[in-house]
Design an enzyme around this catalytic site. Structure first.
Site, short mmCIF file in Angstrom:
data_model
loop_
_atom_site.label_atom_id
_atom_site.label_comp_id
_atom_site.label_asym_id
_atom_site.label_seq_id
_atom_site.Cartn_x
_atom_site.Cartn_y
_atom_site.Cartn_z
N ARG A 151 22.78 49.84 70.10
CA ARG A 151 22.27 48.46 70.00
C ARG A 151 22.84 47.58 71.11
O ARG A 151 22.10 46.86 71.77
CB ARG A 151 22.62 47.89 68.63
CG ARG A 151 21.91 48.58 67.49
CD ARG A 151 22.44 48.09 66.16
NE ARG A 151 21.84 48.80 65.05
CZ ARG A 151 22.27 49.97 64.59
NH1 ARG A 151 23.30 50.57 65.15
NH2 ARG A 151 21.67 50.56 63.57
N ASP A 171 25.00 58.85 77.06
CA ASP A 171 25.03 58.83 75.59
C ASP A 171 24.46 60.16 75.11
O ASP A 171 23.25 60.36 75.13
CB ASP A 171 24.20 57.66 75.04
CG ASP A 171 24.38 57.51 73.51
OD1 ASP A 171 24.60 58.54 72.84
OD2 ASP A 171 24.30 56.37 73.02
N ASP A 253 38.00 42.97 75.99
CA ASP A 253 37.85 42.15 74.79
C ASP A 253 38.63 42.77 73.64
O ASP A 253 38.89 42.09 72.64
CB ASP A 253 36.35 42.08 74.41
CG ASP A 253 36.08 41.20 73.20
OD1 ASP A 253 36.72 40.13 73.09
OD2 ASP A 253 35.24 41.57 72.36
N GLU A 258 45.78 45.23 67.95
CA GLU A 258 45.35 43.82 68.01
C GLU A 258 46.12 43.01 66.97
O GLU A 258 46.17 43.43 65.80
CB GLU A 258 43.85 43.72 67.78
CG GLU A 258 43.07 44.36 68.92
CD GLU A 258 41.56 44.18 68.82
OE1 GLU A 258 41.09 43.60 67.83
OE2 GLU A 258 40.87 44.63 69.72
N HIS A 276 39.26 39.59 71.47
CA HIS A 276 38.21 40.19 70.60
C HIS A 276 37.19 39.12 70.18
O HIS A 276 37.05 38.79 69.00
CB HIS A 276 38.85 40.84 69.36
CG HIS A 276 37.97 41.89 68.74
ND1 HIS A 276 38.47 43.00 68.11
CD2 HIS A 276 36.62 41.99 68.65
CE1 HIS A 276 37.47 43.74 67.64
NE2 HIS A 276 36.33 43.14 67.96
N LEU A 277 36.49 38.63 71.20
CA LEU A 277 35.54 37.52 70.98
C LEU A 277 34.08 37.96 70.96
O LEU A 277 33.19 37.12 70.85
CB LEU A 277 35.71 36.47 72.09
CG LEU A 277 37.05 35.73 72.12
CD1 LEU A 277 37.07 34.72 73.28
CD2 LEU A 277 37.31 35.02 70.80
N ALA A 279 31.96 39.18 68.93
CA ALA A 279 31.09 38.75 67.83
C ALA A 279 31.32 37.29 67.46
O ALA A 279 30.71 36.79 66.50
CB ALA A 279 31.34 39.62 66.61
#
Ligand SMILES: NC(=O)c1ccc[n+]([C@@H]2O[C@H](COP(=O)([O-])OP(=O)(O)OC[C@H]3O[C@@H](n4cnc5c(N)ncnc54)[C@H](O)[C@@H]3O)[C@@H](O)[C@H]2O)c1
Ligand SMILES: O=C(O)CC[C@@H](O)C(=O)O
Length: 311
Positions: A151, A171, A253, A258, A276-277, A279
């Site tokens: 996605r 992939d 990210d 974390e 970790h931004l 989303a």
């Protein structure tokens, strides 16, 4: 019928929790506080998390009434899905909720890395005016290598193609590719790309996928972007490659741990780093929260009192 208890252990937008509050006893806790999490679980019928709560075997075994764990997001690497399955606990997520947000952040990080935006901004704020130190490179005409064409990877490909980049994809499991992308092996992609960007899950197989050998295959002028998961890249090997100049830059990210604490990567001028931004947009959080809540209510339906009928 007792009211089902739902533990929400990471922040969700208030609006998304409202339908849950109408039907259930919703208890908000901080899932990073392990003792609070373990104390809350024996009564829980459902647990809603983002990436901040580790739902491991101890947590699942403590939650003897639990029917469903909902991840208000995509990655399930913080949930022990095998133990959940063994215990009969359903695990749900919101697979489409944040793909566009992550893709937009990824493209921002690509640009930030090739144009040195974070270090140039830091230098300017420190009172300097070092324009010649921050000359960058154009993306147009260069090659992007996308590892993981699901996605997020597909959204990133469309956006980087709009910069007139040639798009290579690796992939092994993707059944369809877009017309303007070229499938290739991982080693070939790493050797050919000017920008490598990762969009695959962290699993036992993909942990450490990009290690010292893979980094050596990359061009010294190339940039590596990771908005997928920490741990897919060997951070020590990445640090060595960036210090040695065998890789031009990295934009991160996500981190193996974390928050990453005093990671030496954060001290390097050729690293762009954000907490970790991917989303963290209003739109993605609303979509993820609504989808998680909808799926929890569906799982709890047998426990819910029927809504009063109006005449
Ligand atoms: N930074 C963030 O906030 C954020 C937000 C959402 C997702 N993510 C991460 O991004 C990842 C990708 O998200 P998505 O929604 O595109 O998932 P997805 O499941 O739609 O796509 C993942 C793709 O990776 C491929 N893949 C699996 N193993 C691979 C391998 N060894 N090599 C190459 N490709 C491989 C799969 O075939 C699949 O096509 C998630 O697993 C999650 O960890 C991060
Ligand atoms: O909870 C978050 O904001 C991170 C979500 C993201 O990493 C995901 O996998 O959906």
């Amino acid at each position: 019928m007792p009211t089902p208890i739902v533990i929400v252990s990471d922040a969700l937008p208030g609006d998304t929790v409202a339908p849950l509050k109408a039907a259930c006893d919703v208890r908000q806790i901080d899932g990073r506080d392990r003792q609070a999490l373990l104390a809350a679980l024996p009564e829980a019928d459902a647990l809603i998390v983002r990436s901040g709560t580790r739902v491991d075997a101890e947590v699942l075994e403590r939650a003897t009434r639990l029917r469903v764990v909902a991840r208000a997001g995509v990655g399930l690497d913080n949930v022990d899905t095998a133990t959940a399955r063994a215990l009969g606990v359903t695990v749900v997520n919101a697979p489409d909720a944040n793909s566009v947000s992550v893709a937009e952040l990824t493209v921002s990080l690509v640009v930030a890395s090739v144009r040195h935006l974070q270090e140039a901004g830091r230098s300017l704020r420190a009172g300097e005016w070092r324009r010649s130190d921050f000359a960058g490179t154009e993306l147009s005409g260069r090659t992007a290598g996308i590892v993981g064409f699901g996605r997020v990877g597909r959204q990133v490909a469309r956006r980087l193609a709009a910069f007139d980049m040639r798009i290579l994809v690796h992939d092994p499991y993707a059944d369809t590719l877009a017309d303007d992308v070229h499938a290739t092996g991982l080693d070939e992609l790493l050797a050919a790309a000017d920008v490598v960007t990762l969009h695959l899950p962290r699993t036992p197989t993909t942990t450490g996928l990009i290690g010292a050998r893979e980094l050596r295959l990359m061009k010294p002028t190339a940039h590596l972007v990771n908005t997928a998961r920490g741990g897919i890249v060997d951070e020590s090997a990445l640090y060595r490659a960036l210090c040695a100049g065998t890789l031009a830059g990295a934009a991160l990210d996500v981190f193996a741990t974390e928050p990453p604490g005093a990671s030496p990567l954060l001290d390097l001028p050729n690293v762009v780093a954000v907490p970790h931004l991917g989303a963290s947009t209003a739109e993605a959080q609303l979509r993820a929260g609504h989808e998680a809540v909808r799926k929890v209510l569906a799982e709890l339906a047998p426990l819910l009192a029927p809504a009063p009928t109006t005449v």
